[in-house]
Write a protein that holds these residues in place. Structure first.
Motif, PDB file in Angstrom:
ATOM      1  N   TYR A  25       0.831  -1.206   0.000  1.00  0.00           N
ATOM      2  CA  TYR A  25       0.000   0.000   0.000  1.00  0.00           C
ATOM      3  C   TYR A  25       0.866   1.256   0.000  1.00  0.00           C
ATOM      4  O   TYR A  25       0.691   2.158  -0.813  1.00  0.00           O
ATOM      5  N   MET A  26       1.845   1.272   0.915  1.00  0.00           N
ATOM      6  CA  MET A  26       2.699   2.454   1.028  1.00  0.00           C
ATOM      7  C   MET A  26       3.487   2.689  -0.251  1.00  0.00           C
ATOM      8  O   MET A  26       3.609   3.813  -0.725  1.00  0.00           O
ATOM      9  N   THR A  27       4.045   1.601  -0.807  1.00  0.00           N
ATOM     10  CA  THR A  27       4.877   1.795  -2.000  1.00  0.00           C
ATOM     11  C   THR A  27       4.026   2.219  -3.197  1.00  0.00           C
ATOM     12  O   THR A  27       4.417   3.124  -3.924  1.00  0.00           O
ATOM     13  N   VAL A  28       2.861   1.601  -3.377  1.00  0.00           N
ATOM     14  CA  VAL A  28       2.007   1.998  -4.500  1.00  0.00           C
ATOM     15  C   VAL A  28       1.611   3.463  -4.362  1.00  0.00           C
ATOM     16  O   VAL A  28       1.724   4.254  -5.290  1.00  0.00           O
ATOM     17  N   LEU A  29       1.187   3.845  -3.169  1.00  0.00           N
ATOM     18  CA  LEU A  29       0.721   5.216  -2.947  1.00  0.00           C
ATOM     19  C   LEU A  29       1.865   6.210  -3.122  1.00  0.00           C
ATOM     20  O   LEU A  29       1.767   7.183  -3.866  1.00  0.00           O
ATOM     21  N   ILE A  30       2.967   5.931  -2.445  1.00  0.00           N
ATOM     22  CA  ILE A  30       4.055   6.909  -2.442  1.00  0.00           C
ATOM     23  C   ILE A  30       4.677   7.041  -3.824  1.00  0.00           C
ATOM     24  O   ILE A  30       4.908   8.157  -4.309  1.00  0.00           O
ATOM     25  N   TYR A  31       4.893   5.915  -4.505  1.00  0.00           N
ATOM     26  CA  TYR A  31       5.515   6.034  -5.823  1.00  0.00           C
ATOM     27  C   TYR A  31       4.542   6.560  -6.865  1.00  0.00           C
ATOM     28  O   TYR A  31       4.948   7.250  -7.796  1.00  0.00           O
ATOM     29  N   GLY A  32       3.253   6.265  -6.694  1.00  0.00           N
ATOM     30  CA  GLY A  32       2.254   6.867  -7.574  1.00  0.00           C
ATOM     31  C   GLY A  32       2.296   8.383  -7.449  1.00  0.00           C
ATOM     32  O   GLY A  32       2.303   9.110  -8.443  1.00  0.00           O
ATOM     33  N   LEU A  33       2.375   8.855  -6.203  1.00  0.00           N
ATOM     34  CA  LEU A  33       2.403  10.303  -5.985  1.00  0.00           C
ATOM     35  C   LEU A  33       3.708  10.911  -6.503  1.00  0.00           C
ATOM     36  O   LEU A  33       3.724  12.043  -6.971  1.00  0.00           O
ATOM     37  N   TYR A  34       4.795  10.138  -6.431  1.00  0.00           N
ATOM     38  CA  TYR A  34       6.058  10.633  -6.999  1.00  0.00           C
ATOM     39  C   TYR A  34       5.896  10.910  -8.489  1.00  0.00           C
ATOM     40  O   TYR A  34       6.391  11.899  -9.008  1.00  0.00           O
ATOM     41  N   VAL A  35       5.194   9.997  -9.178  1.00  0.00           N
ATOM     42  CA  VAL A  35       4.980  10.183 -10.615  1.00  0.00           C
ATOM     43  C   VAL A  35       4.219  11.483 -10.843  1.00  0.00           C
ATOM     44  O   VAL A  35       4.586  12.294 -11.689  1.00  0.00           O
ATOM     45  N   MET A  36       3.179  11.690 -10.029  1.00  0.00           N
ATOM     46  CA  MET A  36       2.377  12.890 -10.197  1.00  0.00           C
ATOM     47  C   MET A  36       3.234  14.136  -9.990  1.00  0.00           C
ATOM     48  O   MET A  36       3.198  15.069 -10.780  1.00  0.00           O
ATOM     49  N   ARG A  37       4.021  14.130  -8.928  1.00  0.00           N
ATOM     50  CA  ARG A  37       4.825  15.315  -8.641  1.00  0.00           C
ATOM     51  C   ARG A  37       5.845  15.563  -9.733  1.00  0.00           C
ATOM     52  O   ARG A  37       6.130  16.684 -10.104  1.00  0.00           O
ATOM     53  N   SER A  38       6.394  14.472 -10.248  1.00  0.00           N
ATOM     54  CA  SER A  38       7.387  14.608 -11.305  1.00  0.00           C
ATOM     55  C   SER A  38       6.756  15.229 -12.551  1.00  0.00           C
ATOM     56  O   SER A  38       7.364  16.073 -13.211  1.00  0.00           O
ATOM     57  N   VAL A  39       5.525  14.819 -12.863  1.00  0.00           N
ATOM     58  CA  VAL A  39       4.836  15.401 -14.023  1.00  0.00           C
ATOM     59  C   VAL A  39       4.595  16.890 -13.780  1.00  0.00           C
ATOM     60  O   VAL A  39       4.853  17.723 -14.652  1.00  0.00           O
ATOM     61  N   ILE A  40       4.104  17.213 -12.584  1.00  0.00           N
ATOM     62  CA  ILE A  40       3.830  18.625 -12.278  1.00  0.00           C
ATOM     63  C   ILE A  40       5.119  19.438 -12.357  1.00  0.00           C
ATOM     64  O   ILE A  40       5.141  20.545 -12.899  1.00  0.00           O
ATOM     65  N   GLU A  41       6.203  18.862 -11.842  1.00  0.00           N
ATOM     66  CA  GLU A  41       7.481  19.584 -11.860  1.00  0.00           C
ATOM     67  C   GLU A  41       7.883  19.902 -13.297  1.00  0.00           C
ATOM     68  O   GLU A  41       8.249  21.032 -13.614  1.00  0.00           O
ATOM     69  N   GLU A  42       7.783  18.897 -14.172  1.00  0.00           N
ATOM     70  CA  GLU A  42       8.186  19.126 -15.558  1.00  0.00           C
ATOM     71  C   GLU A  42       7.252  20.100 -16.257  1.00  0.00           C
ATOM     72  O   GLU A  42       7.669  20.885 -17.090  1.00  0.00           O
ATOM     73  N   LYS A  43       5.978  20.025 -15.879  1.00  0.00           N
ATOM     74  CA  LYS A  43       5.022  20.923 -16.518  1.00  0.00           C
ATOM     75  C   LYS A  43       5.246  22.354 -16.034  1.00  0.00           C
ATOM     76  O   LYS A  43       5.343  23.278 -16.836  1.00  0.00           O
ATOM     77  N   SER A  44       5.353  22.541 -14.734  1.00  0.00           N
ATOM     78  CA  SER A  44       5.433  23.908 -14.227  1.00  0.00           C
ATOM     79  C   SER A  44       6.788  24.534 -14.536  1.00  0.00           C
ATOM     80  O   SER A  44       6.898  25.740 -14.678  1.00  0.00           O
ATOM     81  N   SER A  45       7.830  23.726 -14.671  1.00  0.00           N
ATOM     82  CA  SER A  45       9.123  24.311 -15.027  1.00  0.00           C
ATOM     83  C   SER A  45       9.289  24.389 -16.544  1.00  0.00           C
ATOM     84  O   SER A  45      10.316  24.821 -17.036  1.00  0.00           O
ATOM     85  N   ARG A  46       8.283  23.937 -17.273  1.00  0.00           N
ATOM     86  CA  ARG A  46       8.276  23.996 -18.739  1.00  0.00           C
ATOM     87  C   ARG A  46       9.365  23.138 -19.369  1.00  0.00           C
ATOM     88  O   ARG A  46       9.673  23.299 -20.534  1.00  0.00           O
ATOM     89  N   VAL A  47       9.988  22.275 -18.579  1.00  0.00           N
ATOM     90  CA  VAL A  47      10.975  21.377 -19.176  1.00  0.00           C
ATOM     91  C   VAL A  47      10.301  20.548 -20.255  1.00  0.00           C
ATOM     92  O   VAL A  47      10.895  20.174 -21.254  1.00  0.00           O
TER      93      VAL A  47
END
Lengths: 434, 305
Positions: A217-239
């Protein structure tokens, strides 16, 4: 393919190098360990070598008690306190746990002298055993700290064994026969399921699936959220604009999900390797709660399978959310409906561990958003029929295929959209864009 | 003539909104081309199609004489309008990663990154994280990312934004250097002064359509010396007289205006002298800014009519 690998590699290296990864890798097992082991450990705290004196006019009896006390140092033979048999603890070697001397001339002066010694701490306690103890089955144990019931229990046990041996000898039993008679009786709880009998221990049978559930549960949740944050980071930094000049959105999304997932698998591998290295130590640490809990090879193989299925499912959803929103704040609101099924898994988990064969358990283990976790819980608790496992995995794979198609289409448009958060009809229109 | 980029009738709509409407232009090899237009004119949408981020609804894009494919994009460099770098990664890691995606080996990418950083006065920043750099420095790093794979065609969206004059100079020299090597450059900007100094040809887009296209010199010449620069003190009500003035850009004591068709500049001067003290009166070719405003205004008028 080269691009997917490059993106994956970057995602992996960036994350593995963070302090967060290190902290989580070390902290989670410690936390779980603390929850499971600490209460046990505190109860069974061994206070180091104890110097005990046995006083009895009957030298043979006294030596017999001494022998029994020393035997406690050896691995637990019966209900003996498991904490004291743990080779993993950093206390003095177990063989020296009890240092026993024998006095065969009881007198009031001796009692006075020993009492003083206990008070001054040069010995930890002394047992006063009358010669007629064989009949009365009574002895007295003097110690500085009466509340150390573990120590008292061990002395009492040693005395009981010595006395019983003596009585059995009186009835003509040989020493070896007496030992067998007094030896531990193994009572295994045998758990009968459709595949046959499985040995298990009540507490262990609950704890182990629960630990594995927590881990998945922890790994699915935490790594799923990592993916989300990584997408947001790339989007907001326009990379993302720069990247899309070199790679396709689907390559980007795939590389990201695989890369972050690889970090998750690395973490699980580290935990598993750590578990194997600590091996017996860890098992002993968790103590008799776990010693009968069995982990079949099937369960060990299925853990990464269900982790990957669960992670991939949620990573796609979280990636789509990351693409839709502009900031972490906006993501907070949107991620709840996606996280809800995961939370439901945890809500139902306890009931399913207790009774893994209800129809609720069955349907939750088929529904793609809960199946990886719930099916894994069922597998680790009470192996369901193979067709159910296969069906659950098949449904997961098919829905994953559809989900990848759907979320990648949302992703590919969303990462280039800035400004107002899109409405649901707008998002649905994105799916149709070429 | 070999064309680096050819757009033919490229159209892209988002729902009902037509972002790019039958856009056509060619960029000859080795030229610096300016893609101009007000905000929201469809510049970014066009560029996104040129680098394959989005696909046109209709029309064709050719790069290096071939239909646009991913493989060809390895020869294209792109500098987005806003900084696009990983903030938590080191400069050198950013550059190497982006170069790798374009097929450059790691040691080669490192060597080139070091050269470029040195050249743009960022030599000692290679191991700093992007977030530690000023905006201008980040812009330079972004530029390096766009050229590190030695592309034959560079698409630069507002490359000079956020740069101080000294850095602008360094960057301009680097661009001219690339042009000398025969590279083709597409600029997207609304800073007319840079366009005027650097571009060979321009395309002005408004509301998704090309409204002005051609060589910079020809365009300006075609307007003839029909523009007047006036320095004055006082009032100039004649600016609102459509018989004399087609359009004007008034700064209060300096005005650039275009004569109405058939208007006599001598007459204009006489009228002006009645209401204001004239310090300077000059007939010139219109500045690009004037042409820009003029064209944008007139296309607006057409669509609103």
């Amino acid at each position: 393919m080269r691009n997917v690998l490059l993106i994956m590699r970057r995602e992996y290296l960036v994350r593995v190098r963070t302090k967060a990864f290190l902290i989580f890798t070390v902290l989670l097992p410690l936390l779980i360990g603390a929850v499971v082991v600490l209460p046990n450990k505190l109860m069974m705290q061994s206070t180091g070598t104890r110097h005990v004196v046995i006083v009895s006019a009957d030298a043979e009896l006294a030596n017999s008690i001494k022998a029994e006390l020393s035997a406690i140092s050896a691995p637990a033979e019966d209900e003996a306190m498991p904490a004291d048999s743990s080779p993993g603890t950093k206390k003095a070697p177990k063989a020296a746990d009890f240092e026993v001397s024998v006095e065969t001339a009881p007198s009031e002066q001796l009692r006075q002298r020993l009492t003083t010694q206990v008070r001054h701490g040069s010995i930890d306690g002394f047992a006063w055993v009358d010669p007629n103890a064989v009949i009365t089955r009574k002895g007295t144990y003097y110690s500085r700290n009466g509340s150390d019931f573990v120590e008292a229990a061990q002395v009492s046990r040693a005395l009981r064994f010595a006395l019983s041996e003596r009585q059995l000898a009186g009835h003509g039993f040989s020493a070896a026969e007496a030992k067998t008679l007094l030896g531990p009786v193994d009572v295994d709880t045998v758990h009968i399921d459709k595949q046959g009998a499985n040995k298990s221990n009540g507490m262990g049978a609950f704890f182990l699936p629960f630990l594995l559930l927590l881990a998945i549960y922890m790994t699915v949740l935490i790594y799923g959220l990592y993916v989300m944050r990584s997408v947001i980071e790339e989007k907001s930094s326009r990379v993302v604009e720069v990247l899309l000049g070199s790679v396709t959105p689907i390559e980007l999304m795939a590389g990201k999900i695989i890369g972050v997932g690889a970090v998750g698998l690395t973490q699980i591998a580290i935990w598993a390797a750590g578990g194997i290295l600590l091996g017996s130590g860890a098992v002993a640490m968790i103590g008799d709660t776990m010693k009968d809990a069995h982990v079949g090879n099937t369960v060990l193989i299925l853990f990464p399978v269900f982790f990957i299925l669960g992670y991939a499912t949620y990573a796609c959803l979280y990636a789509a959310i990351g693409a839709i929103v502009n900031s972490d704040d906006e993501a907070q609101q949107l991620q709840f409906p996606v996280t809800l099924p995961l939370i439901l898994c945890m809500v139902f988990a306890a009931a399913i561990i207790r009774d893994p064969n209800t129809s609720l358990a069955f349907w939750l283990s088929m529904f793609p958003l809960t199946s990886p976790i719930i099916m894994f819980v069922r597998v680790s608790q009470d192996m369901p029929p193979v067709w159910q496992i296969a069906l659950s995995i098949a449904i997961s794979l098919v829905s994953l295929y559809g989900l990848i198609w759907l979320t990648s289409r949302i992703y590919r448009v969303g990462i280039l959209m800035y400004g107002k958060r899109p409405t649901l009809p707008e998002i649905l229109r994105w799916i149709r864009y070429t | 003539m070999a064309f680096t980029l050819e757009l033919a009738g490229v159209t892209k709509a988002y729902d009902e909104f037509v972002a790019v409407d039958h856009l056509s232009f060619n960029i000859p090899e080795g030229e610096i081309f300016g893609l101009l237009g007000p905000n929201g004119a469809g510049k970014t949408s066009s560029i996104r199609m040129m680098i394959g981020i989005t696909v046109p609804d209709s029309g064709a894009i050719h790069i290096f004489g071939q239909p646009l494919t991913r493989r060809l994009l390895d020869r294209v460099g792109y500098l987005p309008e806003e900084r696009g770098l990983y903030k938590k990664m080191k400069i050198i890691e950013n550059l190497v990663f982006l170069a790798q995606l374009k097929g450059i080996s790691v040691p080669e990418a490192k060597r080139r990154a070091a050269n470029w950083l040195e050249r743009l006065d960022l030599g000692r920043w290679g191991n700093s994280k992007v977030e530690e750099l000023s905006k201008g420095m980040q812009q330079k790093v972004q530029f390096i990312a766009a050229v590190i794979h030695e592309p034959d065609f560079m698409i630069l969206d507002e490359p000079f934004s956020g740069l101080d004059p000294a850095s602008s100079m360094v960057l301009k020299d680097a661009l001219l250097d690339l042009k000398k090597q025969g590279k083709t450059i597409l600029f997207s900007t609304h800073r007319m002064d840079t366009v005027e100094r650097l571009c060979d040809r321009i395309c002005l887009v408004n509301q998704g359509r090309s409204v002005l296209l051609g060589g910079l010199r020809e365009i300006r010449a075609s307007y003839g010396r029909s523009s007047v620069q006036l320095e004055y003190e006082g009032e100039l009500p004649l600016l609102h007289n459509p018989a004399l003035v087609a359009s004007s850009n008034d700064f209060g004591n300096y005005v650039e205006l275009r004569l109405a068709p058939g208007a006599d500049p001598q007459h204009l001067l006489q009228v002006a002298m009645r209401t204001a003290k004239i310090r300077k009166f000059e007939m010139v070719e219109p500045s690009l800014e004037e042409i820009f405003i003029d064209t944008v205004e007139s296309t607006k008028a057409v669509t609103h009519a």
